[in-house]
Design a protein around this motif. Structure first.
Motif, PDB file in Angstrom:
ATOM      1  N   HIS A  73      43.795  43.707  36.784  1.00 27.64           N
ATOM      2  CA  HIS A  73      42.692  43.667  35.815  1.00 27.64           C
ATOM      3  C   HIS A  73      42.494  45.124  35.365  1.00 27.64           C
ATOM      4  CE1 HIS A  73      41.362  39.570  37.322  1.00 27.64           C
ATOM      5  NE2 HIS A  73      42.029  40.006  38.377  1.00 27.64           N
ATOM      6  N   LYS A 140      45.134  41.530  32.717  1.00 27.58           N
ATOM      7  CA  LYS A 140      44.310  40.403  32.291  1.00 27.58           C
ATOM      8  C   LYS A 140      43.099  40.887  31.500  1.00 27.58           C
ATOM      9  CE  LYS A 140      45.366  38.272  36.754  1.00 27.58           C
ATOM     10  NZ  LYS A 140      46.434  37.353  36.406  1.00 27.58           N
ATOM     11  N   HIS A 239      44.078  31.877  39.254  1.00 31.68           N
ATOM     12  CA  HIS A 239      43.441  32.355  40.483  1.00 31.68           C
ATOM     13  C   HIS A 239      43.084  31.102  41.280  1.00 31.68           C
ATOM     14  CE1 HIS A 239      42.923  36.037  38.174  1.00 31.68           C
ATOM     15  NE2 HIS A 239      42.408  36.662  39.212  1.00 31.68           N
ATOM     16  N   HIS A 262      46.442  34.478  44.926  1.00 29.36           N
ATOM     17  CA  HIS A 262      45.478  34.560  46.050  1.00 29.36           C
ATOM     18  C   HIS A 262      45.879  33.579  47.153  1.00 29.36           C
ATOM     19  CE1 HIS A 262      42.605  37.505  44.594  1.00 29.36           C
ATOM     20  NE2 HIS A 262      42.570  36.900  43.426  1.00 29.36           N
TER      21      HIS A 262
HETATM   22 ZN   LIG Z   1      42.560  38.772  39.988  1.00 33.07          ZN
END
Ligand SMILES: [Zn+2]
Length: 408
Positions: A73, A140, A239, A262
């Motif tokens: 990010h 992102k 995610h 994740h």
């Molecule tokens: Zn992330």
């Protein structure tokens, strides 16, 4: 032919192609890589190398494909250092978020920042990545949360990538959280993501992503958003199964997701679906560490033959580190990856998670993205040392698309 040059004498070159060298990493000792334009023209042992007039000396180094950080990010404004203090003192992340902190505070700061500021800060992060031998970075959106602000984030990332000379893979993450102004009406926000934000970014973004979790979006909302993105021609990533189990990894794999990321609470059905679809598991040990979370089911992923990538999750709150080498080390210590899995995870499988098969492996015809590293004083010139040491290795030499961009 004027553009042909070579790196010679590389002590250990990790090609990532077992057909080219020893072991699962395809290691060539005393290796030469011949580069023509943006591509690798020849690769093999020094003794067999064709004669090339212009050469660089790679002796004393371990060579790798340019690293790929497939989950970041990297565009944001503001700082969350003060919240870290509160979390250390025992406050819960979701409580901080509901008080307008967490992602919501980063959204406020990012919306308020000038475009030039967003580009400058992102470029600084990408330059630090390049120093570490990272030549491809996924970035992102998700701190804008309006059509205009989401597009602005992706444009900033693209401009920063062009400035620094790193390839940036752009992912639209409008469904990161519900913004403050629509906090009471999630359904309206989901409609805005699909009907207004997606059309505003579809020509810019490579992929679409959704944060499906407890306190974020439901699996049903996530599926609708990912499907809309796919229909608009974007790759799908998600995610998934981080704080609470939702089933989104299985659902995303079923629509052909490139990656599910994740995965701390991934179940057997999710693993089976990912194996069937070829969805890459992106492991994010820095976030796991900062959240003091449990490890994802690495053994079961390995047994099912799911490819595992390792990424930084660089963000201002839960993973404030762009150090992909540290992530590789942590993936071994906290998740049980082998050294080989960690190295493939930050190269070939990182590239696979982005659907980019032109990189992440060094062989003839692939992009000439190459990073060379020295090991610390007293240590052997060996990849084990690079993964063992939590030292934030800087590259001695980085070649990006055939051009030397770090070192000489
Ligand atoms: Zn992330």
């Amino acid at each position: 032919m004027t553009d042909t040059h070579a790196i010679t004498g590389i002590d250990r070159l990790i090609t990532g192609d077992p057909a080219l060298g020893a072991g699962p990493l395809g290691i060539i000792e005393h290796a030469t890589v011949v580069i023509d334009g943006e591509l690798i023209a020849w690769i093999g042992p020094d003794a067999e190398a064709p004669r090339v007039a212009r050469t660089l000396d790679g002796s004393g180094c371990v060579g790798l494909p340019g690293l790929v950080d497939c989950h970041t990010h990297s565009v944001w404004a503001g700082s969350r250092a003060n919240e870290w203090r509160r979390r250390l003192a025992g406050e819960d992340y979701s409580a901080i978020l509901e008080q307008g902190g967490g992602i919501l505070s980063t959204v406020r700061a990012t919306r308020a920042a000038s475009f030039a500021q967003l580009v400058d800060d992102c470029a600084g992060r990408l330059a630090a990545a390049l120093d570490r031998g990272i030549t491809t970075v996924e970035v992102k959106s998700g701190y804008g949360l309006t059509p205009h602000d989401e597009r602005r984030m992706l444009q900033a990332a693209r401009e920063a990538g062009e400035r620094v000379g790193v390839d940036v893979h752009l992912t639209f993450l409008g469904a990161h959280t519900v913004p403050a102004e629509l906090r009471g009406d999630r359904a309206a926000y989901v409609r805005q993501v699909i009907d207004e934000q997606l059309p505003a970014v579809a020509d810019l973004a490579d992929d679409i992503d959704v944060y499906v979790d407890r306190g974020a979006f439901t699996a049903e909302e996530g599926q609708a958003i990912l499907q809309a993105g796919r229909d608009a021609g974007l790759g799908v990533r998600v995610h998934a199964e981080q704080v609470g189990y939702t089933g989104i990894a299985e659902a995303a794999a079923a629509i052909g997701a490139r990656s599910a990321d994740h995965l701390e609470r991934l179940d057997e059905a999710g693993i089976a679906a990912m194996a069937r679809a070829g969805t890459v598991a992106v492991l994010l040990p820095t976030a796991m560490l900062y959240l003091r979370d449990i490890a994802p089911p690495v053994e079961a992923l390995r047994a099912a033959g799911v490819r595992m990538a390792v990424a930084t999750d660089l963000n201002p709150g839960t993973a404030p580190s762009g150090d992909l080498w540290a992530a590789a080390t942590l993936a071994c210590i906290t998740m049980g990856l082998t050294v080989e899995e960690a190295l493939i995870g930050i190269t070939a499988h990182g590239a696979a998670a982005l659907g980019r098969d032109d990189r992440g492996v060094l062989s003839t015809g692939k992009l000439a993205d190459i990073a060379l590293f020295r090991t610390p004083p007293g240590e052997p010139v060996h990849e084990d040392v690079l993964v063992q040491r939590l030292d934030g290795h800087r590259a001695a030499l980085v070649v990006k698309r055939g051009r030397v961009v770090r070192g000489t």
